[in-house]
Write an enzyme that holds these catalytic residues in place. Structure first.
Site, short mmCIF file in Angstrom:
data_model
loop_
_atom_site.label_atom_id
_atom_site.label_comp_id
_atom_site.label_asym_id
_atom_site.label_seq_id
_atom_site.Cartn_x
_atom_site.Cartn_y
_atom_site.Cartn_z
N ASP A 41 2.77 -7.16 -2.71
CA ASP A 41 1.42 -6.91 -2.68
C ASP A 41 0.46 -5.93 -3.88
OD1 ASP A 41 -1.08 -6.66 -1.68
OD2 ASP A 41 -0.64 -5.27 0.47
N LYS A 77 -10.68 -4.52 -5.54
CA LYS A 77 -10.34 -3.05 -6.45
C LYS A 77 -10.20 -3.38 -7.89
CE LYS A 77 -8.61 -2.78 -1.78
NZ LYS A 77 -7.58 -2.79 -1.25
N TRP A 106 -0.44 -0.63 5.07
CA TRP A 106 -1.02 -2.07 4.17
C TRP A 106 1.02 -2.91 4.50
CZ3 TRP A 106 -5.28 -3.59 4.90
CH2 TRP A 106 -6.47 -3.53 4.56
C1 PLP Z 1 -6.77 -3.60 0.44
C2 PLP Z 1 -5.61 -3.76 0.71
C3 PLP Z 1 -5.62 -5.48 1.51
C4 PLP Z 1 -6.43 -6.04 1.99
O1 PLP Z 1 -6.86 -7.05 1.07
P1 PLP Z 1 -8.38 -7.29 1.96
O2 PLP Z 1 -8.56 -8.45 0.52
O3 PLP Z 1 -8.95 -6.76 2.38
O4 PLP Z 1 -7.44 -8.82 2.59
C5 PLP Z 1 -4.04 -5.56 1.50
N1 PLP Z 1 -3.08 -5.21 0.76
C6 PLP Z 1 -3.32 -3.57 0.11
C7 PLP Z 1 -2.51 -2.61 -0.64
C8 PLP Z 1 -4.84 -3.29 -0.39
O5 PLP Z 1 -5.33 -2.08 -0.46
#
Ligand code: PLP
Length: 362
Positions: free
Chosen positions: A173, A197, A103
């Site tokens: 993030d 998540k 990511w």
């Molecule tokens: C799942 C995830 C993403 C992507 O998220 P989307 O909402 O599908 O764009 C980005 N960063 C991390 C750490 C993730 O776990």
């Protein structure tokens, strides 16, 4: 009673049963309006109160009293990978990134399309199986921000300590570990997370940012990609994902009912310990993928001695009602995602299954 799977999906992921049931009860007639929340105007008082409740709750759970804005956006965390540099990586500046895995790489790739970037630290040489040392980072003079990925969902690593950046905004993030443990949010200029998540269903991305970082965007950026558009309009510039906002509010209420962050953190640590202990005490039958100090309490990644045995494990687990234990297609192996809403009982059932599988295949 409805049969619920032992759900270890990485995202979208398990939601609290109590939240699903509350949503079901309110589904066709929301608060006596004779409508679902999906059927009403986002400019009306009923929706707006849910919107504000969710924003206030989130700030409170994060321990923030002032100076930050909550934005509800769309396009997933992936859109933030671009929106962030569009807004903050202005002419003459450099954006610094810590490369910790899949990511973090994607976030950096987008920033490179927009401006000057710098890799402040990386664990790529260790195949991303640890978090690099970030205690003494050298950042370029004109650094716009330092970006970190607090929990690498695919590899299964998680920061224990964040870098000190002084006056440079630290931006994280937190898609896969927001509200999972107690951290000081005030060390961050901005955090963001796709909701699917730890916060609710997909379709909504939460941004929490210091006001001064998001209150004026470069005038060349399209309206929807400007943070200041959403700040000025309190995330109601255009139609918000109203059902997702409602669900996030319900998940936040559920977190409060668990005793807030401290309550969920206690449960998360118990769940993670149970799994890691089963891995570590298996005499090498199961092997944790990640350096012990950097193990994630959200995504537990592990391997068996051969891919063949891993396939057998997945097949046998599916027959027993376990879902989502296959590792991400880019890294293989096995992964149990144990976000806030995954009950301890599911983890207990999994470790019982792991013990049984080891005895019959070891
Ligand atoms: C799942 C995830 C993403 C992507 O998220 P989307 O909402 O599908 O764009 C980005 N960063 C991390 C750490 C993730 O776990």
């Amino acid at each position: 009673m409805t049969k619920r799977a032992y759900n270890f999906n990485a995202g979208p992921a398990a939601l609290p049963l109590a939240v699903l049931e509350r949503a079901q009860a309110e589904f066709v007639d929301f608060r006596g309006t004779g409508m679902s929340i999906m059927e009403m105007s986002h400019r009306g008082a009923v929706y707006e109160s849910v919107h504000h409740e969710a924003q206030e709750r989130l700030l409170k759970l994060l321990g923030i009293t002032e100076g930050y804005k909550v934005l509800f956006l769309q396009g997933g965390a992936s859109t933030q990978f671009a929106m962030l540099p569009f807004n903050l990586l202005t002419e003459g500046k450099t954006a610094s990134y810590v490369k910790t895995g899949s990511w973090a790489d994607k976030a950096l790739k987008e920033a490179k399309l927009i401006g000057q970037t710098h890799v402040a630290a990386s664990s790529e040489e260790d195949k991303y199986m640890r978090i690099p040392d970030v205690s003494r980072l050298e950042l370029p003079e004109n650094t716009a921000y330092l970006h970190v990925t607090s929990n690498e969902t695919i590899e299964g690593t998680q920061y224990q300590q964040y870098p000190e950046t002084g006056s440079i905004p630290l931006i994280a993030d937190m898609s896969s570990d927001i509200l999972s443990r107690n951290i000081d949010i005030k060390q961050f200029g901005m955090i963001y997370a796709g909701a699917q998540k730890n916060l609710g269903p997909s379709g909504i991305t939460v941004v929490v940012a210091r006001e001064e970082l998001v209150s004026s965007s470069p005038s060349t950026i399209p309206t929807m990609l400007r943070y200041d558009t959403h700040v000025k309009n309190n995330s109601l510039y255009n139609t918000p994902p109203s059902f997702s906002v409602y669900m996030v509010n319900e998940v936040l209420k559920w977190i409060e009912e668990q005793g807030g962050i401290d309550g969920v953190e206690r449960q998360n640590r118990e769940k993670a310990s149970l799994l890691y202990q089963t891995i570590d005490e298996s005499a090498g039958f199961y092997q944790g993928c990640v350096h012990t100090d950097d193990r994630s309490i959200m995504n537990v990644t592990f391997r068996l001695q051969s891919e063949e045995l891993e396939k057998k494990f997945i097949k046998a687990s599916e027959e027993e009602g376990f879902v989502g234990l296959k590792g991400h297609r880019s890294v293989g192996g096995l992964r149990a995602s144990i976000y806030n809403a995954v009950p301890y009982e599911s983890c207990r059932a999994l470790t019982d299954f792991m013990d049984y599988f080891r005895k019959t295949n070891g």
